[in-house]
Design an enzyme around this catalytic site. Structure first.
Site, PDB file in Angstrom:
ATOM      1  N   GLU A 115      -5.674  -8.581   0.223  1.00 32.62           N
ATOM      2  CA  GLU A 115      -6.464  -8.411   1.666  1.00 32.62           C
ATOM      3  C   GLU A 115      -8.054  -7.875   1.282  1.00 32.62           C
ATOM      4  OE1 GLU A 115      -4.777  -5.154   3.974  1.00 32.62           O
ATOM      5  OE2 GLU A 115      -2.709  -5.933   3.832  1.00 32.62           O
TER       6      GLU A 115
ATOM      7  N   GLU B 138       0.936  -1.437  -0.009  1.00 32.61           N
ATOM      8  CA  GLU B 138       0.046  -0.253  -0.093  1.00 32.61           C
ATOM      9  C   GLU B 138       0.786   1.393   0.026  1.00 32.61           C
ATOM     10  OE1 GLU B 138      -2.847  -0.331   3.270  1.00 32.61           O
ATOM     11  OE2 GLU B 138      -3.775  -1.760   2.142  1.00 32.61           O
TER      12      GLU B 138
HETATM   13  C1  PNW Z   1      -4.703  -2.288   5.434  1.00 36.80           C
HETATM   14  N1  PNW Z   1      -8.345   2.989   3.745  1.00 36.80           N
HETATM   15  O1  PNW Z   1      -4.692  -0.870   5.459  1.00 36.80           O
HETATM   16  C2  PNW Z   1      -3.370  -2.468   5.880  1.00 36.80           C
HETATM   17  O2  PNW Z   1      -2.542  -3.172   4.795  1.00 36.80           O
HETATM   18  C3  PNW Z   1      -3.683  -3.351   7.113  1.00 36.80           C
HETATM   19  O3  PNW Z   1      -2.180  -3.611   7.626  1.00 36.80           O
HETATM   20  C4  PNW Z   1      -4.550  -2.869   8.065  1.00 36.80           C
HETATM   21  O4  PNW Z   1      -4.672  -3.614   9.145  1.00 36.80           O
HETATM   22  C5  PNW Z   1      -6.006  -3.268   7.211  1.00 36.80           C
HETATM   23  O5  PNW Z   1      -5.823  -2.610   5.993  1.00 36.80           O
HETATM   24  C6  PNW Z   1      -7.332  -2.904   7.825  1.00 36.80           C
HETATM   25  O6  PNW Z   1      -7.104  -1.454   8.059  1.00 36.80           O
HETATM   26  C7  PNW Z   1      -5.679   0.167   4.958  1.00 36.80           C
HETATM   27  O7  PNW Z   1      -8.491   4.137   4.326  1.00 36.80           O
HETATM   28  C8  PNW Z   1      -5.621   1.403   5.690  1.00 36.80           C
HETATM   29  O8  PNW Z   1      -9.149   2.832   2.991  1.00 36.80           O
HETATM   30  C9  PNW Z   1      -6.606   2.186   5.228  1.00 36.80           C
HETATM   31  C10 PNW Z   1      -7.464   2.039   4.088  1.00 36.80           C
HETATM   32  C11 PNW Z   1      -7.564   0.743   3.741  1.00 36.80           C
HETATM   33  C12 PNW Z   1      -6.608  -0.186   4.018  1.00 36.80           C
END
Ligand code: PNW
Length: 482
Positions: free
Chosen positions: A386, A176
């Site tokens: 994911e 990400e």
């Molecule tokens: C992911 N958004 O992060 C990460 O890869 C993980 O480590 C995390 O635990 C998981 O999603 C759940 O949050 C994100 O704002 C953070 O859309 C933010 C977003 C999406 C994914």
């Protein structure tokens, strides 16, 4: 909530790969065990006042000391794949290319890989899931110094390929890049929270960070192709996250344009240089001007040579939002293409039922559309690296384990994949549920629980949730149907 949509249990291909995913800092604990060096997350989670809900991951799930039992539990679900990340500062405590290696850290991951293979689970390894060695941040600002970071990351990746690569068929360089650039270097909700320090520049620094990630990915992908691919027979790519977007007001051409622009600013920012070897999307240049770095001729050549090395598109996806165009001119540190995200549209309609966190609503049709958008633009087989959600009312273990909402979410999102494959002709090869177990949800601490296994953070006891059993059964059933 009203479970308005119905899960249809649509088929998936027989060779469809399912698995679960985690990240080192979120589950391992053992923050300074066996010679591990500090990462930017060890620092960030101990700041005072706290920016992480008063919580840190010094212990987390203590997976570092419970690997064998965790793999056994995972294997009982019949997973094909397990995606985990390596903590860079566990194997190179100071992080840099001239710094010593920590053999005990290497032994931990080597053993983890062996145990997975012994259970017939294919390891998928992420090199970077947000935990840069503190020392490279202190010395040169980590991602803020493109050349230094590129060289240190290449050295670290080289070590991983040398020591683990004989047993790894799938690598991910970065998890990400959007979140690393924006959340960690502009909004400051994630480590190192750089923008909140004196002398920082939110107008340019997030874009430098993105630039560094793109070039470091290309360098490492090419290095893998040149030095390791033939003997190790593996694949490498990157994982990009992103919401799908719908216009706030369908009748407004400004909102419709803004919606497409938001996708470009989120996904094509990285996707175009990485997968197409192209420049940044013209819409980004138009809005950002020279706030956005430019690729030199040599860098463009690197991108073009590296692009075909990527054999799959790693997709993290959780939700869909409405997009409204903001009125010009944009704010001077705007990162959105002058757009605004909303969960309710102009007619007062919600994008979908809310999960255990406000930003994540259930919208499987948006997922299907985004699969199509990515496939059309990049033409690479997609692996959903994911997907998952927290539910409300999970403070209590009995309701947390009977997680109907998560089951329902998984069911609908798997139906969306089936439709994308069979009705739309999109290549989707795999699905990794986020997450194997409840863990440290970054700045939200231990509040939101994304696991298919419940973790009691007092006793560290693990309990399988119903959604875990559901995934085990639905993959058997859906693959049998095809
Ligand atoms: C992911 N958004 O992060 C990460 O890869 C993980 O480590 C995390 O635990 C998981 O999603 C759940 O949050 C994100 O704002 C953070 O859309 C933010 C977003 C999406 C994914």
């Amino acid at each position: 909530p009203a479970y308005t949509l119905e899960v249809e249990e649509l088929p998936l291909p027989q060779d469809f790969q399912w698995g679960t995913a985690t990240a080192a800092y979120q589950i391992e604990g053992g923050a300074s065990q066996d010679g591990k060096g500090p990462s930017i997350w060890d620092t960030f989670s101990h700041l005072s006042p706290s920016r992480t809900n008063g919580e840190n991951a010094d212990v987390a799930c203590d997976h570092y000391n419970r690997t064998t039992a965790d793999i056994k539990l995972m294997a009982s679900l019949g997973v094909d794949v397990y995606r985990f990340s390596i903590a860079w500062s566990r194997i190179i405590p100071m992080g840099g290319r001239n710094d010593p290696i920590n053999e005990q850290g290497i032994a931990f991951y080597s053993n983890l890989i062996d145990e997975l293979l012994a259970h017939n689970i294919a390891p998928v390894v992420t090199l970077y899931h947000w935990d840069a060695p503190q020392s490279i941040y202190d010395r040169y600002g980590a991602f803020l110094n493109t050349e230094e970071f590129q060289a240190d990351f290449e050295n670290y990746a080289h070590l991983c390929f040398s020591r683990f690569g004989n047993r790894i068929r799938k690598w991910v360089t970065f998890n990400e890049p959007y979140i690393i650039s924006i959340f960690a270097h502009l909004n400051g909700t994630l480590a190192p929270g750089h923008c909140r320090e004196a002398g920082t520049d939110t107008k340019t620094e997030p874009w430098i960070v993105g630039h560094t990630i793109i070039l470091s990915h290309a360098t490492v992908a090419l290095m893998y192709a040149n030095e390791f691919r033939e003997s190790q027979n593996g694949e490498i790519s990157i994982v990009l996250n992103g919401h799908y977007y719908e216009p706030y007001d369908q009748a407004s051409s400004q909102d419709r344009d803004a919606t497409e622009r938001r996708l470009l600013f989120y996904i094509a920012w990285f996707g175009d240089p990485v997968f197409l070897g192209a420049d940044y999307p013209p819409a980004m240049r138009a809005y950002l001007g020279d706030r956005l770095p430019t690729f030199t001729t040599k860098q463009r050549e690197l991108l073009q040579r590296a692009a075909p090395v990527n054999t799959y598109y790693g997709m993290n996806h959780y939700s869909t939002k409405f997009i409204r165009a903001l009125s010009d001119p944009p704010a001077e540190d705007d990162w959105t293409g002058n757009t605004e995200e909303l969960s309710i549209n102009s007619e007062g309609k919600e994008i979908g039922p809310v999960s255990g966190v406000a930003w994540l609503r259930v919208a499987p049709e948006g997922f299907r559309k985004l699969l199509n958008w990515i496939w059309k633009r990049y033409r690479l087989p997609i692996i959903v690296t994911e997907n998952g959600c927290p539910c409300s009312g999970e403070e209590n273990i009995s309701t947390a384990v009977d997680d109907k909402f998560r089951r329902w979410y998984f069911g609908l999102y798997l139906d969306a994949i089936s439709r994308a494959i069979y009705e739309d002709g999109v290549a989707v090869d795999g699905y990794y549920a986020w997450s194997l177990m409840d863990n440290y949800e970054w700045s939200a601490g231990y509040g939101p629980r994304f696991g298919i296994i419940h973790v009691d953070f007092q006793t560290l006891e693990r309990t399988m949730k119903n959604s875990g059993y559901y995934l085990r059964d639905t993959f058997i059933e859906r693959r049998r149907k095809s």
